[in-house]
Design a protein around this motif. Structure first.
Motif, PDB file in Angstrom:
ATOM      1  N   HIS A 190     141.188  41.921   8.168  1.00 36.59           N
ATOM      2  CA  HIS A 190     140.506  41.373   9.136  1.00 36.59           C
ATOM      3  C   HIS A 190     141.321  41.979  10.157  1.00 36.59           C
ATOM      4  O   HIS A 190     142.071  41.252  11.199  1.00 36.59           O
ATOM      5  CB  HIS A 190     140.122  40.227   8.594  1.00 36.59           C
ATOM      6  N   VAL A 191     139.833  42.029  11.428  1.00 35.97           N
ATOM      7  CA  VAL A 191     140.519  42.540  13.088  1.00 35.97           C
ATOM      8  C   VAL A 191     139.273  41.739  13.708  1.00 35.97           C
ATOM      9  O   VAL A 191     137.955  42.495  13.720  1.00 35.97           O
ATOM     10  CB  VAL A 191     140.617  43.933  13.564  1.00 35.97           C
ATOM     11  N   PRO A 192     139.929  41.502  14.682  1.00 39.47           N
ATOM     12  CA  PRO A 192     138.539  40.507  15.724  1.00 39.47           C
ATOM     13  C   PRO A 192     138.101  41.811  16.581  1.00 39.47           C
ATOM     14  O   PRO A 192     139.238  42.507  17.631  1.00 39.47           O
ATOM     15  CB  PRO A 192     139.180  39.691  16.935  1.00 39.47           C
ATOM     16  N   GLY A 193     137.167  42.280  16.653  1.00 43.09           N
ATOM     17  CA  GLY A 193     136.770  42.667  17.709  1.00 43.09           C
ATOM     18  C   GLY A 193     134.920  43.569  17.638  1.00 43.09           C
ATOM     19  O   GLY A 193     134.618  42.956  17.148  1.00 43.09           O
ATOM     20  N   ASP A 194     134.796  44.109  19.327  1.00 47.50           N
ATOM     21  CA  ASP A 194     133.289  44.184  19.349  1.00 47.50           C
ATOM     22  C   ASP A 194     133.435  45.853  18.850  1.00 47.50           C
ATOM     23  O   ASP A 194     133.964  46.455  19.119  1.00 47.50           O
ATOM     24  CB  ASP A 194     132.903  44.300  20.874  1.00 47.50           C
ATOM     25  N   MET A 195     132.096  46.245  18.550  1.00 45.65           N
ATOM     26  CA  MET A 195     131.650  47.532  17.654  1.00 45.65           C
ATOM     27  C   MET A 195     132.019  48.339  18.770  1.00 45.65           C
ATOM     28  O   MET A 195     132.162  50.053  18.960  1.00 45.65           O
ATOM     29  CB  MET A 195     130.588  47.790  17.290  1.00 45.65           C
ATOM     30  N   ARG A 196     131.453  48.478  20.623  1.00 50.79           N
ATOM     31  CA  ARG A 196     131.248  49.363  21.168  1.00 50.79           C
ATOM     32  C   ARG A 196     132.740  49.363  22.127  1.00 50.79           C
ATOM     33  O   ARG A 196     132.545  50.932  22.847  1.00 50.79           O
ATOM     34  CB  ARG A 196     130.551  48.120  22.426  1.00 50.79           C
ATOM     35  N   THR A 197     133.346  48.650  22.074  1.00 48.63           N
ATOM     36  CA  THR A 197     135.000  48.315  22.522  1.00 48.63           C
ATOM     37  C   THR A 197     135.715  48.416  21.532  1.00 48.63           C
ATOM     38  O   THR A 197     137.154  49.503  22.059  1.00 48.63           O
ATOM     39  CB  THR A 197     134.904  47.190  23.282  1.00 48.63           C
ATOM     40  N   VAL A 198     136.541  48.242  20.531  1.00 47.54           N
ATOM     41  CA  VAL A 198     137.697  47.812  19.533  1.00 47.54           C
ATOM     42  C   VAL A 198     137.818  50.017  19.481  1.00 47.54           C
ATOM     43  O   VAL A 198     137.419  50.207  19.468  1.00 47.54           O
ATOM     44  CB  VAL A 198     137.428  47.174  18.453  1.00 47.54           C
ATOM     45  N   ARG A 199     139.002  49.679  19.513  1.00 45.50           N
ATOM     46  CA  ARG A 199     139.943  50.797  19.285  1.00 45.50           C
ATOM     47  C   ARG A 199     141.544  49.962  18.504  1.00 45.50           C
ATOM     48  O   ARG A 199     142.450  49.690  19.218  1.00 45.50           O
ATOM     49  CB  ARG A 199     140.704  51.086  20.560  1.00 45.50           C
ATOM     50  N   LEU A 200     141.585  50.544  17.461  1.00 49.41           N
ATOM     51  CA  LEU A 200     142.993  50.643  16.243  1.00 49.41           C
ATOM     52  C   LEU A 200     143.515  50.928  16.329  1.00 49.41           C
ATOM     53  O   LEU A 200     144.494  50.495  15.694  1.00 49.41           O
ATOM     54  CB  LEU A 200     141.603  49.851  14.935  1.00 49.41           C
TER      55      LEU A 200
END
Length: 246
Positions: free
Chosen positions: A84-94
Motif C-alpha cells: 500500500h502506497v499513498p499517492g495521487d494518480m496524477r502525480t505519483v511515481r514509484l
C-alpha cells in the motif's frame, strides 16, 4: 470528501467487498485477453478500500495506491498481503514498472482533460513496454445516465448483540450538454452501535468525457487502446483496454 476521510471506516457498509466478485472476474478476463508476456505484477491506482483488490490478489501480486490514508487503512485490514502506497494518480511515481495497471471508478474524479491526461501518463510511466492498462470508468459521455440508487449494509453483531448500520441514497444529477463535470450527492443515515442515528450529506464531482477524447489521450501518452464492453449485474459499461507501445 467525507466518504473517504471522516467516514472511511464505514466503507465496508457502503460498498461490501463481496459485491465485487463478479466485476473482478470480468477485469481478470479483460486483462488476460489483452496480455502478452508475464502478467503477475499489477498496480492499482485509486484503490480505495481495496474491494477489487480483495479478489484480484488471488491472481496477481498487487501494489495499491490511493490518496486517502484513511482508505488505505481500510484496505490494509482487508488486504494485508498487498503493498500500500499513498499517492495521487496524477502525480505519483514509484520508480518501477508493472505488467499491468488497473484503474477502476476512481478515474471518474479526473474532472478536466488535463487531469485525465496526467492520470494516463502515470499509467504509462508505470507499465513495461507491451504491458496492459485497464481503465474502468463508471460512464463515458455516450453511456452516462442520471439516476438514483438506494443501498447500504449492516455490520455483524458483536458479543453484546449490537452492530452499526448504514443506508444511503446516491443521486446522480443530469449533466448539461457539452459539460465535462457532473455532480453526485450522497444522503447517508448512520446508526451507531448505541442506537443513535445521524445523517450526513456528501457531494462529489465527476468527469465525463466522450470515447473519442479518451482514445486520443491514450494515443498521446503512448498506448494502443480500444473500448471493450464489460457486463456487471446485467448492465453494460465502457472499459478501456490499452497496450503500452514498444
Amino acid at each position: 470528501m467525507k466518504l473517504y476521510e471522516e467516514l472511511a471506516d464505514w466503507w465496508p457498509l457502503v460498498s461490501p467487498p463481496s459485491d465485487y466478485a463478479e466485476e473482478a472476474a470480468e477485469y481478470i478476463r479483460l486483462l488476460r485477453s489483452a496480455a502478452s508476456g508475464p502478467l503477475q505484477e499489477v498496480l492499482e491506482l485509486g484503490s480505495g478500500g481495496g474491494n477489487n483488490a480483495s479478489h484480484l490478489k488471488r491472481e496477481f501480486s498487487l501494489t495499491l495506491v490511493d490518496p486517502s490514508e484513511r482508505m488505505l487503512e481500510v484496505s490494509r485490514a482487508l488486504n494485508p498481503e498487498c503493498v500500500h502506497v499513498p499517492g495521487d494518480m496524477r502525480t505519483v511515481r514509484l520508480g518501477r514498472v508493472f505488467d499491468a495497471v488497473f484503474v477502476h471508478d476512481a478515474i471518474d474524479y479526473m474532472t478536466t482533460e488535463a487531469d485525465l491526461r496526467a492520470a494516463l501518463e502515470t499509467v504509462a510511466t508505470h507499465l513495461r513496454p507491451g504491458g496492459v492498462a485497464l481503465i474502468a470508468p463508471d460512464a463515458t459521455r455516450e453511456t452516462f445516465e442520471p439516476g438514483t440508487t438506494l443501498e447500504g449494509g449492516d455490520e455483524p453483531a458483536g458479543a453484546d448483540g449490537r452492530s452499526r448500520s448504514l443506508r444511503y441514497m446516491e443521486w446522480t444529477l443530469p449533466v448539461e450538454p457539452g459539460a465535462t463535470i457532473g455532480d453526485v450527492h450522497y444522503g447517508m443515515l448512520l446508526r451507531e452501535r448505541d442506537g443513535r442515528v445521524r445523517s450526513v450529506h456528501d457531494m462529489h464531482q465527476f468527469g465525463l468525457f466522450p470515447r473519442a477524447i479518451w482514445l486520443r489521450l491514450f494515443d498521446e501518452v503512448g498506448f494502443d487502446a480500444h473500448v471493450e464492453p464489460r457486463t456487471i449485474e446485467g448492465e453494460e459499461y465502457d472499459t478501456f483496454v490499452a497496450v503500452r507501445r514498444q
